[in-house]
Design a protein around this motif. Structure first.
Motif, PDB file in Angstrom:
ATOM      1  N   ASN A 144       0.810  -1.223   0.000  1.00 34.10           N
ATOM      2  CA  ASN A 144       0.000   0.000   0.000  1.00 34.10           C
ATOM      3  C   ASN A 144       0.843   1.274   0.000  1.00 34.10           C
ATOM      4  O   ASN A 144       0.322   2.368  -0.126  1.00 34.10           O
ATOM      5  N   THR A 145       2.159   1.106   0.117  1.00 37.71           N
ATOM      6  CA  THR A 145       3.040   2.281   0.027  1.00 37.71           C
ATOM      7  C   THR A 145       3.544   2.512  -1.408  1.00 37.71           C
ATOM      8  O   THR A 145       4.206   3.514  -1.670  1.00 37.71           O
ATOM      9  N   ASP A 152       4.481   8.050 -13.647  1.00 40.61           N
ATOM     10  CA  ASP A 152       4.711   7.575 -15.032  1.00 40.61           C
ATOM     11  C   ASP A 152       5.427   6.238 -15.114  1.00 40.61           C
ATOM     12  O   ASP A 152       6.260   6.038 -16.004  1.00 40.61           O
ATOM     13  N   SER A 153       5.176   5.342 -14.184  1.00 39.93           N
ATOM     14  CA  SER A 153       5.819   4.036 -14.249  1.00 39.93           C
ATOM     15  C   SER A 153       4.764   2.969 -13.954  1.00 39.93           C
ATOM     16  O   SER A 153       3.576   3.276 -13.814  1.00 39.93           O
ATOM     17  N   ASP A 154       5.192   1.716 -13.869  1.00 38.55           N
ATOM     18  CA  ASP A 154       4.260   0.640 -13.526  1.00 38.55           C
ATOM     19  C   ASP A 154       5.061  -0.573 -13.067  1.00 38.55           C
ATOM     20  O   ASP A 154       6.291  -0.591 -13.225  1.00 38.55           O
ATOM     21  N   PRO A 155       4.403  -1.590 -12.514  1.00 35.02           N
ATOM     22  CA  PRO A 155       5.142  -2.729 -11.924  1.00 35.02           C
ATOM     23  C   PRO A 155       5.888  -3.599 -12.940  1.00 35.02           C
ATOM     24  O   PRO A 155       6.619  -4.503 -12.544  1.00 35.02           O
ATOM     25  N   CYS A 156       5.720  -3.360 -14.244  1.00 33.06           N
ATOM     26  CA  CYS A 156       6.491  -4.100 -15.266  1.00 33.06           C
ATOM     27  C   CYS A 156       7.314  -3.132 -16.111  1.00 33.06           C
ATOM     28  O   CYS A 156       7.710  -3.459 -17.234  1.00 33.06           O
ATOM     29  N   ASP A 157       7.593  -1.950 -15.583  1.00 37.31           N
ATOM     30  CA  ASP A 157       8.327  -0.921 -16.345  1.00 37.31           C
ATOM     31  C   ASP A 157       9.792  -1.353 -16.558  1.00 37.31           C
ATOM     32  O   ASP A 157      10.507  -1.622 -15.600  1.00 37.31           O
ATOM     33  N   PRO A 158      10.254  -1.448 -17.822  1.00 36.45           N
ATOM     34  CA  PRO A 158      11.646  -1.868 -18.061  1.00 36.45           C
ATOM     35  C   PRO A 158      12.654  -0.717 -18.045  1.00 36.45           C
ATOM     36  O   PRO A 158      13.859  -0.956 -18.210  1.00 36.45           O
ATOM     37  N   THR A 159      12.199   0.530 -17.808  1.00 36.93           N
ATOM     38  CA  THR A 159      13.105   1.686 -17.888  1.00 36.93           C
ATOM     39  C   THR A 159      14.309   1.534 -16.947  1.00 36.93           C
ATOM     40  O   THR A 159      14.135   1.299 -15.754  1.00 36.93           O
ATOM     41  N   GLY A 160      15.499   1.668 -17.507  1.00 36.81           N
ATOM     42  CA  GLY A 160      16.717   1.603 -16.679  1.00 36.81           C
ATOM     43  C   GLY A 160      17.242   0.186 -16.489  1.00 36.81           C
ATOM     44  O   GLY A 160      18.295  -0.012 -15.890  1.00 36.81           O
ATOM     45  N   SER A 161      16.501  -0.811 -16.984  1.00 36.11           N
ATOM     46  CA  SER A 161      16.924  -2.215 -16.802  1.00 36.11           C
ATOM     47  C   SER A 161      17.610  -2.730 -18.060  1.00 36.11           C
ATOM     48  O   SER A 161      17.496  -2.126 -19.135  1.00 36.11           O
ATOM     49  N   ASP A 162      18.262  -3.884 -17.934  1.00 37.18           N
ATOM     50  CA  ASP A 162      18.868  -4.540 -19.093  1.00 37.18           C
ATOM     51  C   ASP A 162      18.083  -5.786 -19.482  1.00 37.18           C
ATOM     52  O   ASP A 162      18.052  -6.181 -20.641  1.00 37.18           O
ATOM     53  N   SER A 210      -4.082  -3.764 -10.100  1.00 31.02           N
ATOM     54  CA  SER A 210      -4.287  -3.920  -8.653  1.00 31.02           C
ATOM     55  C   SER A 210      -3.618  -2.811  -7.843  1.00 31.02           C
ATOM     56  O   SER A 210      -3.792  -2.720  -6.637  1.00 31.02           O
ATOM     57  N   ILE A 211      -2.850  -1.948  -8.509  1.00 33.31           N
ATOM     58  CA  ILE A 211      -2.165  -0.877  -7.779  1.00 33.31           C
ATOM     59  C   ILE A 211      -3.165   0.248  -7.485  1.00 33.31           C
ATOM     60  O   ILE A 211      -4.182   0.374  -8.175  1.00 33.31           O
ATOM     61  N   ASN A 212      -2.851   1.026  -6.449  1.00 31.49           N
ATOM     62  CA  ASN A 212      -3.808   2.055  -6.030  1.00 31.49           C
ATOM     63  C   ASN A 212      -4.082   3.074  -7.136  1.00 31.49           C
ATOM     64  O   ASN A 212      -3.303   3.211  -8.071  1.00 31.49           O
ATOM     65  N   ASN A 213      -5.213   3.783  -7.031  1.00 30.22           N
ATOM     66  CA  ASN A 213      -5.591   4.730  -8.077  1.00 30.22           C
ATOM     67  C   ASN A 213      -4.511   5.780  -8.269  1.00 30.22           C
ATOM     68  O   ASN A 213      -3.957   6.283  -7.298  1.00 30.22           O
ATOM     69  N   THR A 214      -4.266   6.098  -9.524  1.00 25.30           N
ATOM     70  CA  THR A 214      -3.210   7.077  -9.774  1.00 25.30           C
ATOM     71  C   THR A 214      -3.693   8.498  -9.449  1.00 25.30           C
ATOM     72  O   THR A 214      -4.903   8.740  -9.356  1.00 25.30           O
ATOM     73  N   LYS A 215      -2.749   9.368  -9.211  1.00 26.29           N
ATOM     74  CA  LYS A 215      -3.061  10.783  -8.969  1.00 26.29           C
ATOM     75  C   LYS A 215      -2.322  11.605 -10.010  1.00 26.29           C
ATOM     76  O   LYS A 215      -1.210  11.248 -10.407  1.00 26.29           O
ATOM     77  N   ASP A 216      -2.933  12.690 -10.387  1.00 30.19           N
ATOM     78  CA  ASP A 216      -2.311  13.559 -11.385  1.00 30.19           C
ATOM     79  C   ASP A 216      -1.392  14.553 -10.673  1.00 30.19           C
ATOM     80  O   ASP A 216      -1.849  15.392  -9.900  1.00 30.19           O
ATOM     81  N   LEU A 217      -0.078  14.406 -10.925  1.00 31.23           N
ATOM     82  CA  LEU A 217       0.896  15.284 -10.249  1.00 31.23           C
ATOM     83  C   LEU A 217       1.398  16.408 -11.171  1.00 31.23           C
ATOM     84  O   LEU A 217       2.398  17.051 -10.864  1.00 31.23           O
ATOM     85  N   THR A 218       0.692  16.626 -12.291  1.00 32.38           N
ATOM     86  CA  THR A 218       1.158  17.634 -13.252  1.00 32.38           C
ATOM     87  C   THR A 218       1.378  18.990 -12.599  1.00 32.38           C
ATOM     88  O   THR A 218       2.310  19.712 -12.945  1.00 32.38           O
ATOM     89  N   LEU A 219       0.517  19.331 -11.645  1.00 34.67           N
ATOM     90  CA  LEU A 219       0.612  20.667 -11.045  1.00 34.67           C
ATOM     91  C   LEU A 219       1.609  20.733  -9.878  1.00 34.67           C
ATOM     92  O   LEU A 219       1.835  21.805  -9.327  1.00 34.67           O
ATOM     93  N   ALA A 220       2.180  19.565  -9.521  1.00 35.45           N
ATOM     94  CA  ALA A 220       3.052  19.545  -8.328  1.00 35.45           C
ATOM     95  C   ALA A 220       4.186  20.576  -8.392  1.00 35.45           C
ATOM     96  O   ALA A 220       4.394  21.307  -7.413  1.00 35.45           O
ATOM     97  N   PRO A 221       4.945  20.676  -9.523  1.00 39.70           N
ATOM     98  CA  PRO A 221       6.064  21.632  -9.520  1.00 39.70           C
ATOM     99  C   PRO A 221       5.615  23.056  -9.184  1.00 39.70           C
ATOM    100  O   PRO A 221       6.199  23.705  -8.306  1.00 39.70           O
ATOM    101  N   GLU A 222       4.567  23.547  -9.836  1.00 34.38           N
ATOM    102  CA  GLU A 222       4.177  24.946  -9.577  1.00 34.38           C
ATOM    103  C   GLU A 222       3.495  25.106  -8.225  1.00 34.38           C
ATOM    104  O   GLU A 222       3.691  26.115  -7.540  1.00 34.38           O
ATOM    105  N   LYS A 223       2.744  24.108  -7.784  1.00 32.18           N
ATOM    106  CA  LYS A 223       2.037  24.226  -6.496  1.00 32.18           C
ATOM    107  C   LYS A 223       3.023  24.183  -5.329  1.00 32.18           C
ATOM    108  O   LYS A 223       2.811  24.840  -4.307  1.00 32.18           O
TER     109      LYS A 223
END
Ligand code: SF4
Ligand code: SF4
Length: 353
Positions: A144-145, A152-162, A210-223
């Motif tokens: 739950n954490t 912008d990722s997910d539990p099968c995201d290959p970014t950064g892997s070989d 099954s992962i928790n609902n996503t939140k839109d963080l687009t405004l995080a930098p300016e907020k």
């Protein structure tokens, strides 16, 4: 086109033993109660059913490393002149990290933008990064954490892997992500995995659902910038903080360090060690002035860096991979997600006329 192989669960250890003939291999195993990336030992149980307590950060960015050996010598003709001979201690050899999670491998991409910049690449980081390969394990269970889906990722995201390893029935589907990763998939212990692809895709879809609902963080930098000077806000969210630094040490995308010299007589070594921006000492100046004098200032910097300043400099990419370790390990129960959402929702009190 990615190479797709299958390995039976029972063959994982023999495969790692094969890889260990050519590379240093790290895999998650228990050290007391902590699940850590440790040098592969065929006698030790490899634990793959939960994410490690610490990310494999130190495989590329050691907790403490010797950068340089140096020697002072005085000019016998002029004793006020000192010559310094310095020798860089560049890392050698190659490393394979098995069982990292998608958030762990993605964490290094946050480092890359800083440590591999064209202008000023860090030669120590560069040497290890080039020679360290990640066989990343897609997550089957979500805690739950976890909130990789918010960033912008997910539990099968290959970014950064070989190589991406997806747990399927009886074993793992191994998909190459990089050319170097493809070379790891040449063992006789592996079989063609094409027929398992549909099963793996279905599993990834189920986990993502099954992962928790996503939140839109687009405004995080300016907020977050909008509440920058609101110390009441920061005092409230940091009230419980103990300044222990667990959140920074366990974070796969925290990369601050300190440099110290240790000398004996005319010889010495220069060390680089992880540092911690949640500590009062972090910004303490020699004069005694501290530009971040309270834990409210320090937490503001940590959250602001990840969700506002870094994305502003690096094309909108948030410097947090949503691993949740800082939330799980904070002894005071501080949740970085709540702080960011609170800043996004914050409405300044109306000024009375
Ligand atoms: S882990 Fe929690 S208590 Fe410790 S420094 Fe981080 S926010 Fe503060
Ligand atoms: S800030 Fe917290 S959730 Fe984000 S990458 Fe670091 S430890 Fe993980």
């Amino acid at each position: 086109m990615a190479k797709v192989q299958f390995i039976k669960s029972a063959d994982v250890k023999p495969w790692l033993a094969e890889l260990a003939k050519e590379h240093r291999v790290f895999a998650p195993s228990y050290d007391g109660e902590a699940l850590l990336f440790r040098p592969f030992d065929p006698e030790q149980e490899i634990v793959l059913d939960r994410a490690a307590t610490m990310p494999p950060k130190k495989t590329i960015f050691p907790q403490s490393e010797k950068l340089v050996d140096f020697t002072y010598s005085k000019d016998p003709e002029n004793l006020s002149r000192i010559k310094i001979d310095a020798k860089a201690n560049l890392p050698e050899g190659s490393t394979v990290v098995f069982g990292s999670r998608p958030c762990d491998a993605r964490g290094f991409t946050m480092f890359d933008r800083v440590y591999l910049s064209d202008k000023n690449p860090d030669i120590y980081y560069q040497a290890r990064r080039k020679n360290t390969l990640f066989i990343t394990l897609a997550c089957r269970t979500i805690e739950n954490t976890c909130f990789c889906n918010w960033v912008d990722s997910d539990p099968c995201d290959p970014t950064g892997s070989d190589v991406l390893a997806i747990p399927v029935n009886d074993g793992y589907l191994l998909e190459s992500v990089s050319e170097q990763g493809e070379k790891l998939l040449n063992s006789k212990l592996l079989a063609d995995g094409s027929s398992r692809r549909a099963e793996a895709e279905k599993i990834c879809q189920e986990i993502a659902g099954s992962i928790n609902n996503t939140k839109d963080l687009t405004l995080a930098p300016e907020k977050l910038l909008a509440v920058f000077d609101n110390m009441e806000f920061w005092e409230e969210v940091s009230a419980k903080c103990l300044s222990c630094g667990a959140c920074t040490y366990l974070c796969p995308s925290c990369y601050c360090f300190n440099i110290t010299d240790e000398t004996t007589g005319m010889k010495g070594k220069r060390l680089r060690s992880w540092d911690n921006c949640m500590s009062a000492q972090f910004t303490m100046e020699a004069s005694g002035h501290n530009p971040r004098p309270t834990k409210a200032h320090r937490l503001k910097n940590r959250v602001g860096h990840k969700f506002s300043y870094y994305p502003t400099i690096h094309g909108g990419v948030i410097s947090c991979c949503g691993c949740g370790r800082c939330i799980k390990s904070c002894p005071a129960g501080i949740d970085i997600r709540e702080i960011v959402l609170k800043a996004i929702d914050f409405v300044p009190a109306a000024v009375e006329e």
